[in-house]
Write an enzyme that holds these catalytic residues in place. Structure first.
Site, mmCIF file in Angstrom:
data_model
loop_
_atom_site.group_PDB
_atom_site.id
_atom_site.type_symbol
_atom_site.label_atom_id
_atom_site.label_comp_id
_atom_site.label_asym_id
_atom_site.label_seq_id
_atom_site.Cartn_x
_atom_site.Cartn_y
_atom_site.Cartn_z
ATOM 1 N N TYR A 1 29.505 32.899 66.093
ATOM 2 C CA TYR A 1 29.396 32.657 64.660
ATOM 3 C C TYR A 1 29.558 31.179 64.344
ATOM 4 O O TYR A 1 29.956 30.385 65.203
ATOM 5 C CB TYR A 1 30.418 33.499 63.881
ATOM 6 C CG TYR A 1 31.847 33.007 63.939
ATOM 7 C CD1 TYR A 1 32.601 33.102 65.098
ATOM 8 C CD2 TYR A 1 32.451 32.432 62.819
ATOM 9 C CE1 TYR A 1 33.919 32.649 65.136
ATOM 10 C CE2 TYR A 1 33.762 31.984 62.843
ATOM 11 C CZ TYR A 1 34.495 32.091 64.016
ATOM 12 O OH TYR A 1 35.779 31.640 64.055
ATOM 13 N N ARG B 1 26.268 23.374 67.836
ATOM 14 C CA ARG B 1 27.317 24.164 68.514
ATOM 15 C C ARG B 1 26.882 25.622 68.650
ATOM 16 O O ARG B 1 27.179 26.275 69.651
ATOM 17 C CB ARG B 1 28.640 24.067 67.763
ATOM 18 C CG ARG B 1 29.766 24.785 68.519
ATOM 19 C CD ARG B 1 31.119 24.569 67.888
ATOM 20 N NE ARG B 1 31.169 25.097 66.544
ATOM 21 C CZ ARG B 1 32.153 24.867 65.686
ATOM 22 N NH1 ARG B 1 33.184 24.110 66.043
ATOM 23 N NH2 ARG B 1 32.112 25.370 64.470
ATOM 24 N N ARG C 1 26.071 52.748 73.807
ATOM 25 C CA ARG C 1 27.158 51.874 74.250
ATOM 26 C C ARG C 1 27.103 51.733 75.760
ATOM 27 O O ARG C 1 27.107 52.732 76.475
ATOM 28 C CB ARG C 1 28.511 52.459 73.828
ATOM 29 C CG ARG C 1 29.696 51.595 74.241
ATOM 30 C CD ARG C 1 31.006 52.180 73.740
ATOM 31 N NE ARG C 1 32.142 51.326 74.084
ATOM 32 C CZ ARG C 1 32.822 51.428 75.223
ATOM 33 N NH1 ARG C 1 32.516 52.340 76.122
ATOM 34 N NH2 ARG C 1 33.845 50.618 75.463
ATOM 35 N N LYS D 1 32.318 29.761 70.399
ATOM 36 C CA LYS D 1 32.788 30.277 69.096
ATOM 37 C C LYS D 1 32.398 31.751 68.969
ATOM 38 O O LYS D 1 31.439 32.098 68.274
ATOM 39 C CB LYS D 1 32.210 29.419 67.956
ATOM 40 C CG LYS D 1 32.960 29.593 66.637
ATOM 41 C CD LYS D 1 32.586 28.489 65.688
ATOM 42 C CE LYS D 1 33.065 28.749 64.269
ATOM 43 N NZ LYS D 1 34.509 28.715 64.080
ATOM 44 N N GLU E 1 45.658 24.644 69.627
ATOM 45 C CA GLU E 1 45.052 24.438 68.301
ATOM 46 C C GLU E 1 45.651 25.433 67.315
ATOM 47 O O GLU E 1 46.477 26.259 67.690
ATOM 48 C CB GLU E 1 43.524 24.566 68.372
ATOM 49 C CG GLU E 1 43.046 25.883 68.952
ATOM 50 C CD GLU E 1 41.555 25.922 69.254
ATOM 51 O OE1 GLU E 1 40.767 25.180 68.638
ATOM 52 O OE2 GLU E 1 41.169 26.732 70.116
HETATM 53 N N1 PLP Z 1 39.594 25.844 66.306
HETATM 54 C C1 PLP Z 1 39.395 27.153 66.059
HETATM 55 C C2 PLP Z 1 40.078 28.160 66.923
HETATM 56 C C3 PLP Z 1 38.579 27.559 64.988
HETATM 57 O O1 PLP Z 1 38.391 28.870 64.741
HETATM 58 C C4 PLP Z 1 37.979 26.566 64.179
HETATM 59 C C5 PLP Z 1 37.110 26.948 63.044
HETATM 60 O O2 PLP Z 1 36.885 28.088 62.762
HETATM 61 C C6 PLP Z 1 38.216 25.221 64.459
HETATM 62 C C7 PLP Z 1 39.021 24.890 65.547
HETATM 63 C C8 PLP Z 1 37.610 24.141 63.627
HETATM 64 O O3 PLP Z 1 36.243 24.005 63.877
HETATM 65 P P1 PLP Z 1 35.251 23.421 62.774
HETATM 66 O O4 PLP Z 1 35.786 22.083 62.405
HETATM 67 O O5 PLP Z 1 33.959 23.324 63.478
HETATM 68 O O6 PLP Z 1 35.265 24.381 61.644
#
Ligand code: PLP
Length: 286
Positions: A33, A52, A101, A150, A182
């Site tokens: 996403y 990305r 599935r 992501k 993070e």
């Molecule tokens: N880290 C994580 C785990 C995230 O889910 C996100 C955004 O959803 C970010 C960092 C920040 O990414 P961005 O600046 O591309 O939104």
């Protein structure tokens, strides 16, 4: 007004949009996403998010089927149809379904599921939280090892936000081997003296699009940037801290595990970076 969403080539009222119960996004979290913010009806950092997305798809052996121009067109169409001044565009692409599935991926030509929708957030850039700063707790980082992709596997980040809420806080910073990876949905930074410190890029963290822009603006403003992992203890002793993401831009952090940073209010570096980021991004918005 009923929201219009995009599903597999069609613009539909949200109440009429459907996806198969066998969709691999639903059954296996087999999808990726992006979230792109909208300010003044324009998209922020669109190219970064599109790039990305392509990388996430490629890392999961999913074909890149929508060209950037088509994606941009869909984003813009949804912003217009839903009359979004400030808000977000959410995009999700899953590996689709071949009607049952099965752990094994479906044939390569199986149609992917492509869904986009908007969220209207009037005054997104003037959030009261940015003026007060947010309070975070620390939790262990129990996610898988490919956090640079992501994916829609967001259960653990969701649990982290719930744990923070249970303690009356706003978010959680995740810790691995004593070091901060993070936030649950953002990249984490501390400020020590003149230096902005944030974890270096690797498979340990998402390569934030806002992070890339903020570090570029910081360097252009002659601020010192150190890309290295920092410990939770360093964070608690820092002069200030903040997080970045597409939906919160630069958000000051004023407390970690109950320890106030500085005087417990947003610090000057975070405030300045927020201002620069918002100014520059609005100028470059498309
Ligand atoms: N880290 C994580 C785990 C995230 O889910 C996100 C955004 O959803 C970010 C960092 C920040 O990414 P961005 O600046 O591309 O939104």
């Amino acid at each position: 007004m009923t929201r219009t969403v995009y599903v597999n080539g069609e613009y539909l009222p949200e109440t009429e949009a459907t996806v198969s119960v066998f969709d691999r996004g639903f059954l296996f979290a087999d999808g990726v996403y992006e979230v792109t913010s909208v300010l003044g009806g324009k998209l922020i950092d669109f190219d970064g998010h599109a790039a990305r997305l392509e990388r996430s798809l490629t890392e999961l052996d999913m074909a890149v089927r929508l060209h950037r121009d088509e994606l941009l067109e869909i984003h813009r169409e949804l912003v217009t149809r839903n009359d979004i001044e400030d808000g977000l565009v959410y995009l999700q692409i899953t590996r689709g379904s071949d009607g049952d599935r099965d752990f094994v991926y479906p044939a390569e030509d199986t149609p992917q599921t492509v869904v986009l929708f908007t969220q209207s957030k009037p005054g997104l850039a003037d959030s009261p939280a940015a003026k007060k700063g947010i309070r975070v707790i620390s939790i262990p980082d129990l996610r898988w090892d490919r956090r640079d992709i992501k994916t829609v596997q967001l259960l653990y980040p969701s649990m982290g936000k719930m744990a923070a809420k249970a303690e009356g806080c706003d978010d959680a910073w995740m810790i691995e081997d004593g070091k901060v990876t993070e936030g649950t949905s953002n990249n984490a930074y501390i400020v020590q003296g003149n230096s902005i410190v944030t974890r270096e890029l690797s498979t340990d963290i998402l390569h934030g699009i806002t992070r890339a822009a903020v570090l570029r603006f910081a360097r252009e403003a002659q601020m010192q940037v150190e890309e290295r992992a920092f410990t939770l203890d360093e964070a608690k002793a820092a002069d200030e801290a903040f997080v970045t993401s597409a939906s919160t831009f630069v958000m000051p952090v004023v407390e970690i595990d109950g320890v106030a940073l500085g005087d417990g209010t947003p610090g000057p570096v975070a405030r300045r970076l927020r201002e620069i980021y918002l100014d520059e991004s609005r100028k470059a918005a498309i």
